[in-house]
Design an enzyme around this catalytic site. Structure first.
Site, PDB file in Angstrom:
ATOM      1  N   HIS A  49      16.876 -36.907  -8.297  1.00 35.82           N
ATOM      2  CA  HIS A  49      16.110 -37.496  -7.200  1.00 35.82           C
ATOM      3  C   HIS A  49      14.634 -37.144  -7.286  1.00 35.82           C
ATOM      4  O   HIS A  49      14.007 -36.817  -6.274  1.00 35.82           O
ATOM      5  CB  HIS A  49      16.712 -37.051  -5.865  1.00 35.82           C
ATOM      6  CG  HIS A  49      18.135 -37.482  -5.710  1.00 35.82           C
ATOM      7  ND1 HIS A  49      18.486 -38.752  -5.307  1.00 35.82           N
ATOM      8  CD2 HIS A  49      19.286 -36.836  -5.976  1.00 35.82           C
ATOM      9  CE1 HIS A  49      19.799 -38.853  -5.303  1.00 35.82           C
ATOM     10  NE2 HIS A  49      20.325 -37.703  -5.708  1.00 35.82           N
ATOM     11  N   LYS A  65      12.923 -15.295 -11.355  1.00 34.98           N
ATOM     12  CA  LYS A  65      12.733 -14.195 -12.314  1.00 34.98           C
ATOM     13  C   LYS A  65      11.769 -14.626 -13.417  1.00 34.98           C
ATOM     14  O   LYS A  65      10.864 -13.902 -13.782  1.00 34.98           O
ATOM     15  CB  LYS A  65      14.077 -13.788 -12.952  1.00 34.98           C
ATOM     16  CG  LYS A  65      14.961 -12.943 -12.082  1.00 34.98           C
ATOM     17  CD  LYS A  65      14.541 -11.515 -12.042  1.00 34.98           C
ATOM     18  CE  LYS A  65      14.289 -10.889 -10.718  1.00 34.98           C
ATOM     19  NZ  LYS A  65      14.043 -11.446  -9.490  1.00 34.98           N
ATOM     20  N   CYS A 124       0.834  -1.188   0.000  1.00 33.85           N
ATOM     21  CA  CYS A 124       0.000   0.000   0.000  1.00 33.85           C
ATOM     22  C   CYS A 124       0.873   1.245   0.000  1.00 33.85           C
ATOM     23  O   CYS A 124       2.002   1.223   0.473  1.00 33.85           O
ATOM     24  CB  CYS A 124      -0.884   0.016   1.232  1.00 33.85           C
ATOM     25  SG  CYS A 124      -1.913  -1.438   1.367  1.00 33.85           S
ATOM     26  N   TRP A 127      -3.219  -2.581  -1.554  1.00 32.90           N
ATOM     27  CA  TRP A 127      -2.971  -3.961  -1.952  1.00 32.90           C
ATOM     28  C   TRP A 127      -3.714  -4.794  -0.922  1.00 32.90           C
ATOM     29  O   TRP A 127      -3.360  -4.797   0.252  1.00 32.90           O
ATOM     30  CB  TRP A 127      -1.465  -4.231  -1.912  1.00 32.90           C
ATOM     31  CG  TRP A 127      -1.012  -5.494  -2.575  1.00 32.90           C
ATOM     32  CD1 TRP A 127      -0.747  -5.671  -3.896  1.00 32.90           C
ATOM     33  CD2 TRP A 127      -0.698  -6.742  -1.944  1.00 32.90           C
ATOM     34  NE1 TRP A 127      -0.306  -6.948  -4.120  1.00 32.90           N
ATOM     35  CE2 TRP A 127      -0.270  -7.625  -2.949  1.00 32.90           C
ATOM     36  CE3 TRP A 127      -0.752  -7.202  -0.620  1.00 32.90           C
ATOM     37  CZ2 TRP A 127       0.112  -8.945  -2.682  1.00 32.90           C
ATOM     38  CZ3 TRP A 127      -0.378  -8.507  -0.354  1.00 32.90           C
ATOM     39  CH2 TRP A 127       0.051  -9.360  -1.390  1.00 32.90           C
ATOM     40  N   GLU A 138       8.071 -15.113 -11.983  1.00 29.94           N
ATOM     41  CA  GLU A 138       7.349 -13.917 -11.519  1.00 29.94           C
ATOM     42  C   GLU A 138       7.022 -12.957 -12.666  1.00 29.94           C
ATOM     43  O   GLU A 138       6.056 -12.214 -12.592  1.00 29.94           O
ATOM     44  CB  GLU A 138       8.085 -13.213 -10.376  1.00 29.94           C
ATOM     45  CG  GLU A 138       9.405 -12.578 -10.724  1.00 29.94           C
ATOM     46  CD  GLU A 138      10.130 -11.974  -9.510  1.00 29.94           C
ATOM     47  OE1 GLU A 138       9.498 -11.735  -8.486  1.00 29.94           O
ATOM     48  OE2 GLU A 138      11.353 -11.765  -9.615  1.00 29.94           O
ATOM     49  N   ARG A 162       4.934  -0.135  -6.587  1.00 25.91           N
ATOM     50  CA  ARG A 162       4.947  -1.024  -5.431  1.00 25.91           C
ATOM     51  C   ARG A 162       3.851  -2.083  -5.523  1.00 25.91           C
ATOM     52  O   ARG A 162       3.878  -3.059  -4.768  1.00 25.91           O
ATOM     53  CB  ARG A 162       4.776  -0.208  -4.154  1.00 25.91           C
ATOM     54  CG  ARG A 162       5.922   0.765  -3.939  1.00 25.91           C
ATOM     55  CD  ARG A 162       5.561   1.769  -2.862  1.00 25.91           C
ATOM     56  NE  ARG A 162       5.368   1.106  -1.595  1.00 25.91           N
ATOM     57  CZ  ARG A 162       6.267   1.042  -0.640  1.00 25.91           C
ATOM     58  NH1 ARG A 162       7.436   1.603  -0.806  1.00 25.91           N
ATOM     59  NH2 ARG A 162       6.022   0.417   0.486  1.00 25.91           N
ATOM     60  N   LYS A 221       6.133  -4.805  -4.590  1.00 23.76           N
ATOM     61  CA  LYS A 221       7.565  -4.545  -4.496  1.00 23.76           C
ATOM     62  C   LYS A 221       8.068  -4.752  -3.078  1.00 23.76           C
ATOM     63  O   LYS A 221       9.165  -5.230  -2.853  1.00 23.76           O
ATOM     64  CB  LYS A 221       7.833  -3.109  -4.960  1.00 23.76           C
ATOM     65  CG  LYS A 221       9.289  -2.670  -4.902  1.00 23.76           C
ATOM     66  CD  LYS A 221      10.075  -3.288  -6.016  1.00 23.76           C
ATOM     67  CE  LYS A 221      11.554  -2.994  -5.935  1.00 23.76           C
ATOM     68  NZ  LYS A 221      12.345  -4.075  -6.547  1.00 23.76           N
ATOM     69  N   ASN A 237      -1.558   2.050   6.065  1.00 22.14           N
ATOM     70  CA  ASN A 237      -0.782   0.875   5.640  1.00 22.14           C
ATOM     71  C   ASN A 237      -0.532   0.033   6.877  1.00 22.14           C
ATOM     72  O   ASN A 237      -0.263   0.578   7.944  1.00 22.14           O
ATOM     73  CB  ASN A 237       0.589   1.282   5.088  1.00 22.14           C
ATOM     74  CG  ASN A 237       0.485   1.994   3.764  1.00 22.14           C
ATOM     75  OD1 ASN A 237      -0.583   2.055   3.173  1.00 22.14           O
ATOM     76  ND2 ASN A 237       1.600   2.531   3.313  1.00 22.14           N
ATOM     77  N   GLY A 238      -0.549  -1.285   6.721  1.00 25.50           N
ATOM     78  CA  GLY A 238      -0.282  -2.157   7.871  1.00 25.50           C
ATOM     79  C   GLY A 238      -1.518  -2.956   8.229  1.00 25.50           C
ATOM     80  O   GLY A 238      -2.474  -3.031   7.444  1.00 25.50           O
ATOM     81  N   GLU A 273      17.384 -18.090  -8.392  1.00 28.20           N
ATOM     82  CA  GLU A 273      17.017 -16.719  -8.747  1.00 28.20           C
ATOM     83  C   GLU A 273      16.579 -16.622 -10.215  1.00 28.20           C
ATOM     84  O   GLU A 273      15.636 -15.901 -10.546  1.00 28.20           O
ATOM     85  CB  GLU A 273      18.199 -15.782  -8.432  1.00 28.20           C
ATOM     86  CG  GLU A 273      18.008 -14.326  -8.802  1.00 28.20           C
ATOM     87  CD  GLU A 273      16.813 -13.631  -8.151  1.00 28.20           C
ATOM     88  OE1 GLU A 273      16.177 -14.215  -7.264  1.00 28.20           O
ATOM     89  OE2 GLU A 273      16.505 -12.507  -8.582  1.00 28.20           O
TER      90      GLU A 273
HETATM   91  C1  G6P Z   1       8.834  -9.044  -2.697  1.00 25.14           C
HETATM   92  C2  G6P Z   1       9.424  -8.625  -4.028  1.00 25.14           C
HETATM   93  C3  G6P Z   1      10.696  -9.400  -4.312  1.00 25.14           C
HETATM   94  C4  G6P Z   1      11.674  -9.215  -3.162  1.00 25.14           C
HETATM   95  C5  G6P Z   1      11.058  -9.602  -1.820  1.00 25.14           C
HETATM   96  C6  G6P Z   1      11.932  -9.183  -0.659  1.00 25.14           C
HETATM   97  O1  G6P Z   1       8.357 -10.337  -2.793  1.00 25.14           O
HETATM   98  O2  G6P Z   1       8.487  -8.836  -5.071  1.00 25.14           O
HETATM   99  O3  G6P Z   1      11.286  -8.938  -5.509  1.00 25.14           O
HETATM  100  O4  G6P Z   1      12.808  -9.992  -3.393  1.00 25.14           O
HETATM  101  O5  G6P Z   1       9.804  -8.951  -1.642  1.00 25.14           O
HETATM  102  O6  G6P Z   1      11.995  -7.783  -0.629  1.00 25.14           O
HETATM  103  P1  G6P Z   1      13.140  -6.966   0.057  1.00 25.14           P
HETATM  104  O7  G6P Z   1      12.721  -5.527  -0.086  1.00 25.14           O
HETATM  105  O8  G6P Z   1      13.201  -7.402   1.484  1.00 25.14           O
HETATM  106  O9  G6P Z   1      14.421  -7.256  -0.655  1.00 25.14           O
END
Ligand code: G6P
Length: 611
Positions: free
Chosen positions: A507, A488, A2, A74, A491, A27, A606, A103-104, A484
């Site tokens: 396995h 990528k 948010c 959100w 997502e 975000r 984000k 927010n929260g 990773e």
């Molecule tokens: C969300 C984002 C990811 C990120 C993760 C951790 O899921 O979409 O891209 O890696 O949070 O975020 P941070 O700000 O703690 O790196």
């Protein structure tokens, strides 16, 4: 997640609020809303993007005022509906025109709601936020700030709020606990926002609100006090973010811009921190704790998402370069599994935003259990640096694309320097350190070359874009890179992808392999190169198509793989800083080819500020 923007001053609030919300769009959110005071209270809310909200109030003079609050939501409590969107107001008929954005999560909202219902309040939404709004309304006796303080004394959970009230059209109240909130101080007034990006176009002077501090803001002054109304002084600082850094410029997408920024971001991350000639790593944020850190007996890296993968690399680097036993954990698992913290345990939180709820809670848990806590964080002044004993900022600049790219590299680079900082003081010789630092210094130039792989990535993505299941495989340092790379791809392109250690594939997952399944191998020249070649043979013989990330000059792999991305050679511990880039580019092009919004993938946020 948010986003909050609020304004009070001498200018029209509407453009400040809408522009601010647009800057927070990255975000991730599902609905938006605005409330303004202009001869009465006016509220507009919509499901969808900020531009839908903008259109809804376009030409509506009620929204011409100099005080207002706005929000992007959100959904956490209650579905994605206009009714659940913020701002929320107290009961229009019997309330005081209190209106709030939040927010929260208010954890004790159910018991508060029961009490408010018994007092005759009625609720229009399913949100915890509306409960807080009514609570403030119930406690209002002519002083909005006093009512906010009284309400927050009753609240459990996390909040960043901005509140206005039609009975006091010249006051904006803001407060926070566990969620970020800044006050921007401009020549025309004050902008309250959950993220510096909504402020930076207007001013670079900001005040951070501390935990459980309430700010009372009028058109020409603000003062801050705790929940018991004991005055505290808010410190002003200059934002390090510039407008240029958050503008898209000539690029089509933030993600692509941020991938290409990686060489420069790494130069910034390294600047002033390594002295190659003398074999020194200088990390000012750790300096005071150096003696304690040298004696550490165990290091635990915590993170979520991409940051967890960087933490896994931190684990390998720490054992390899500093010879300290290390491990990595999801912050969300660590905090609830009754973790054992013995003397000499150092817990490292890895995070781009510095606000991820689980990571923040994990590091607090570790600190309470006596661990020394370190943050590897990008956003200056965020919650994790405030909650840790020491840390290293990534200095990669603002990251706007939801899928983390340059921040990942910054996290790995910071972890590398941290491991070498300890290693040099424990067992790495001067000669070894000089050699490795020289290689580290050369990484940004090598990254320039790797960033040139975009066209190849596009071609490869085109050839395999119709495949719905992908494997990403690597060994040693390249195993977290495989995780990773898979993250990528999934997502951004919504293609199912799994990353795993190349040996683990036999396995179980090998059963998935059929004709034409893409298997991405990170197969650089290193200590496990031969083993990886055998793994490639295994999947090839079962019909998979192999896409390899290999070391420049490796002709042997050409004979085995269907596609090869070549990256420059580097010492094994530094290879992930190069090998991840073609995988970022591959995911980027795959998402474009599938027609997705690269910078705002569906359902993602984000910064995840709820557990
Ligand atoms: C969300 C984002 C990811 C990120 C993760 C951790 O899921 O979409 O891209 O890696 O949070 O975020 P941070 O700000 O703690 O790196």
């Amino acid at each position: 997640m948010c986003g909050i923007v609020a304004y009070i001053g001498s200018e029209q609030a509407r453009p400040v609020l809408l522009e601010g919300l647009k800057r927070l769009e990255y975000r991730g959110y599902d609905s938006a809303g605005i409330a303004m005071l202009n001869g009465g209270l006016h509220i507009a809310r919509t499901v969808g993007r900020v531009r839908v909200l903008e259109q809804k109030i376009d030409g509506d003079d009620h929204f011409n005022g100099t005080i207002g609050i706005a929000h992007t939501r959100w959904a956490t409590h209650g579905g994605v509906t206009e009714q659940n969107a913020h701002p929320h107001s107290d009961d229009a008929d019997r309330g005081h025109g209190v209106v709030l954005v939040h927010n929260g999560i208010i954890e004790n909202h159910a018991s508060l709601k029961t009490w408010l219902l018994s007092k005759g309040h009625t609720f229009a939404s399913e949100t915890d936020t509306e409960v807080l709004t009514h609570l403030i309304g119930e406690l209002y006796e002519g002083d909005l700030a006093a009512a906010v303080r009284a309400a927050l004394r009753e609240v459990e959970g996390a909040y960043a709020i901005a509140v206005i009230c039609s009975e006091q059209p010249d006051v904006l109240v803001a407060a926070r606990r566990g969620s970020p909130l800044l006050i921007g101080v401009s020549d025309s007034g004050y902008i309250v926002a959950s993220d510096a990006q909504a402020i930076v176009a207007h001013t670079s002077r900001v005040a951070d609100l501390d935990e459980e501090i309430v700010a009372t803001i009028t058109r020409d002054a603000f003062h801050t006090a705790d929940l018991d109304n004991i005055e505290v002084t808010a410190k002003l600082r200059e934002l390090e973010v510039s407008l240029d850094e958050i503008e898209l410029g000539d690029h089509a997408h933030y993600m692509f811009k941020e991938i290409l920024e990686q060489p420069q971001a790494m130069r910034r991350c390294l600047r002033g921190r390594i002295n190659v000639r003398d074999g020194e790593v200088i990390l000012g944020g750790l300096g005071d704790h150096a003696r304690e850190l040298i004696r550490s007996k165990r290091v635990i890296f915590l993170g979520q998402g991409t940051a967890l993968h960087a933490g896994m690399l931190g684990e390998y680097l720490m054992e390899d370069l500093a010879k300290v036993p290390a491990e990595t954990d999801f912050a969300s698992e660590f905090r609830y599994r009754n973790p054992i913290i013995e003397e000499g345990t150092v817990v490292v939180a890895v995070s781009q935003s510095g606000e991820t709820a689980d990571t923040l809670a994990g590091i607090r848990e570790a600190g309470e259990r006596g661990a020394m806590t370190i943050g590897l964080v990008n956003v200056v002044g965020s919650s994790i640096p405030n909650a840790t004993d020491a840390g290293v900022y990534l200095r990669v600049g603002p990251e706007v694309g939801v899928a983390s790219t340059k921040a990942f590299l910054g996290q790995v680079m910071a972890a590398t320097m941290f491991a070498m900082f300890l290693g040099r003081r424990r067992f790495l010789s001067n000669t070894q350190t000089v050699r490795l630092l020289g290689e580290l210094e050369g990484i940004p130039d090598k990254l320039e070359r790797v960033c040139g792989l975009s066209d190849e990535a596009e071609q490869i993505a085109k050839r395999y874009i119709h495949r719905d299941n992908w494997l990403f495989l690597g060994r040693g340092y390249n195993y977290p890179v495989a995780l990773e790379g898979a993250l990528k791809l999934k997502e951004l392109s919504y293609i199912h992808a799994e990353g795993m250690p190349a040996a683990e594939m036999k396995h179980g997952p090998i059963a998935l392999i059929d004709e034409g399944m893409p298997a991405v191998f990170i197969a650089t020249r290193n200590s496990q190169y031969r083993k990886v070649l055998s793994n490639i043979e295994e999947v090839k013989s079962r019909g998979a198509d192999v896409i390899a990330v290999a070391t420049e000059g490796d002709d042997e792999i050409r004979g085995l793989a269907d596609e090869v991305f070549y990256v420059p050679d580097a010492p094994e511990p530094l290879q992930p800083l190069l090998t991840i880039v073609p995988l970022q580019l591959l995911a980027y092009h795959a998402a474009l080819l599938r027609g997705h919004d690269v910078d705002k993938p569906r359902n993602l946020a984000k910064s995840v500020t709820v557990e």
